[in-house]
Design a protein around this motif. Sequence first.
Motif, PDB file in Angstrom:
ATOM      1  N   ALA A   1       0.712  -1.054  -0.101  1.00  0.00           N
ATOM      2  CA  ALA A   1       0.058  -0.013  -0.014  1.00  0.00           C
ATOM      3  C   ALA A   1       0.944   1.178  -0.120  1.00  0.00           C
ATOM      4  O   ALA A   1       1.906   1.345   0.942  1.00  0.00           O
ATOM      5  CB  ALA A   1      -1.073   0.047   1.168  1.00  0.00           C
ATOM      6  N   ILE A   2       0.610   2.102  -0.830  1.00  0.00           N
ATOM      7  CA  ILE A   2       1.261   3.396  -1.028  1.00  0.00           C
ATOM      8  C   ILE A   2       0.532   4.455  -0.695  1.00  0.00           C
ATOM      9  O   ILE A   2      -0.602   4.448  -1.199  1.00  0.00           O
ATOM     10  CB  ILE A   2       2.044   3.588  -2.362  1.00  0.00           C
ATOM     11  N   SER A   3       1.004   5.571  -0.136  1.00  0.00           N
ATOM     12  CA  SER A   3       0.253   6.645   0.161  1.00  0.00           C
ATOM     13  C   SER A   3       1.466   7.751   0.413  1.00  0.00           C
ATOM     14  O   SER A   3       2.420   7.660   0.668  1.00  0.00           O
ATOM     15  CB  SER A   3      -0.753   6.794   1.382  1.00  0.00           C
ATOM     16  N   GLY A   4       0.856   9.205   0.683  1.00  0.00           N
ATOM     17  CA  GLY A   4       1.660  10.281   1.331  1.00  0.00           C
ATOM     18  C   GLY A   4       1.127  11.502   0.665  1.00  0.00           C
ATOM     19  O   GLY A   4       0.135  11.642  -0.019  1.00  0.00           O
ATOM     20  N   GLU A   5       1.985  12.527   1.100  1.00  0.00           N
ATOM     21  CA  GLU A   5       1.368  13.999   0.758  1.00  0.00           C
ATOM     22  C   GLU A   5       2.678  15.094   1.056  1.00  0.00           C
ATOM     23  O   GLU A   5       3.497  14.559   1.598  1.00  0.00           O
ATOM     24  CB  GLU A   5       0.118  14.416   1.807  1.00  0.00           C
TER      25      GLU A   5
END
Length: 490
Positions: free
Chosen positions: A429-433
Amino acid sequence: MNRIKFIPALSIAIILLFAACSKDDYKLGGENVDPFVRFNFMTKSDNIPLEYPAVNANLIPRNSFENTAVKTLKIPVALTSFSLKNAVTVNFSATTTGATDSYSLNPKTTLTFEGSKLTDTVFVSFDKRWTQNQSITLKLENASDPNIHIGNLNTEATNDTFKIDLGTISTNYTFPISKIDIKGVKGEVINFKVNFPNGFFPSEVDKLEMFQFLNGFDYELTHDDYGTNRSSINYHLKLLEDLQNDDVYYESSLTLVNTALYPATGNKILQIVKPIKSARDVKANPASKFYDLTNQFYLTYGENWFDKSGTCAWQAFNAFTFPVVVTKDNPNAILYSDKGTTNPNDDIYHDAFKIGFNVVSGTSTTNSFNLKRWFTNESTAAANSPGFNITSALEFFPDNGNSKTQGKVLVIPQYITVANTTKSSHSIAISGEGTYKEISTGLFEISFELKLTNQELFGGTATSQYKIYNNKTYPKLNPINEPCAKEVDL
């Protein structure tokens, strides 16, 4: 004396010419050549059959092939002749060392050639799993025109028989994509496929518990009849409720179950998502700052804070960067090209707020987010590690909804799949901001944190700081006082 020396030399040349022709008559032509018919089955360098009408003059027809797929195998048969004045039929036979009801042929015994149609095909369909070491042998028997020779005009590679060795069956399935955005309107239908690269048996798939579901909204799922297709199944997901709260992120996911007969490979998770909707002016078009379709090899350049031989340091990378193509009715659609016509049906629209990373062509992968540095022993083939090509990766949110110089950026949450060289794969799972900003005239910088989550690989979530630029010339980065992630052996 000169004439006496010349005649033997000419004779030798003629002998050599005929000797050469006897070994390779695949390209014979001319009125003085007798017509002949032979099997014309060829494989590319990866051992994948070259399917008619594809042509490759550098390949030589084979007289056998080990088949491990259950999809229909196509065996071309070619007649070497000028255009035919009358139709010609060629009879063939088939024998097997195994069960005769495990396969079927179309046509069953007779091939037809007419006019300029000088290739016909035997379609071999497999109706159930075969026994070990089974083989099928096809043999050309006779032609309706007695002047047509059966097999090549030589004794070394006649190609009048073709043997199919049935090896260990390999059946797997995968999603061709990993994420679909929806509008969230009740009654909306989303179409997607499950691919079976080596085919499938309908009787087995009917009994297969194919999906695990994690549902964030109500829907019904149906699929098309299998028909004669054995390479994919078309599914249709119909929304049974309205998802109209623009401030809420809605998601349902389907995960392919790993089974003994059909292991899941490549993309194993499909996300059906209605993202949060924000007021944005497509004229801001921040995505356009990070791609250039006039240059097919356009790259964005970046660095991420990562372990380098035991020391944290900025590690440089680049990746082929592209827009996200959408339909005209997409709320983020902005016209890219009308192709110089007044016909609106050929217009091309891009998402004004999204970019992705992919290869220019072929079956390899680019280096999205420098992910190849995160791993050792990784497979870089797209079939095994589709997660290295993230075709919808970053989303931009301009300040005040219309700023053309700065705003927030989101790593689009999704699952990606990477595998090792033995094809053992992992879903991450990838995410970020973060933020983006024009730091000098025409030079944009994206600054963000990327999160990768997988319990087996990282013991939870691993993070890294990133900078991405739309030009290879950018300011030198100073070290930061933060820990950094390390390579993981897949």
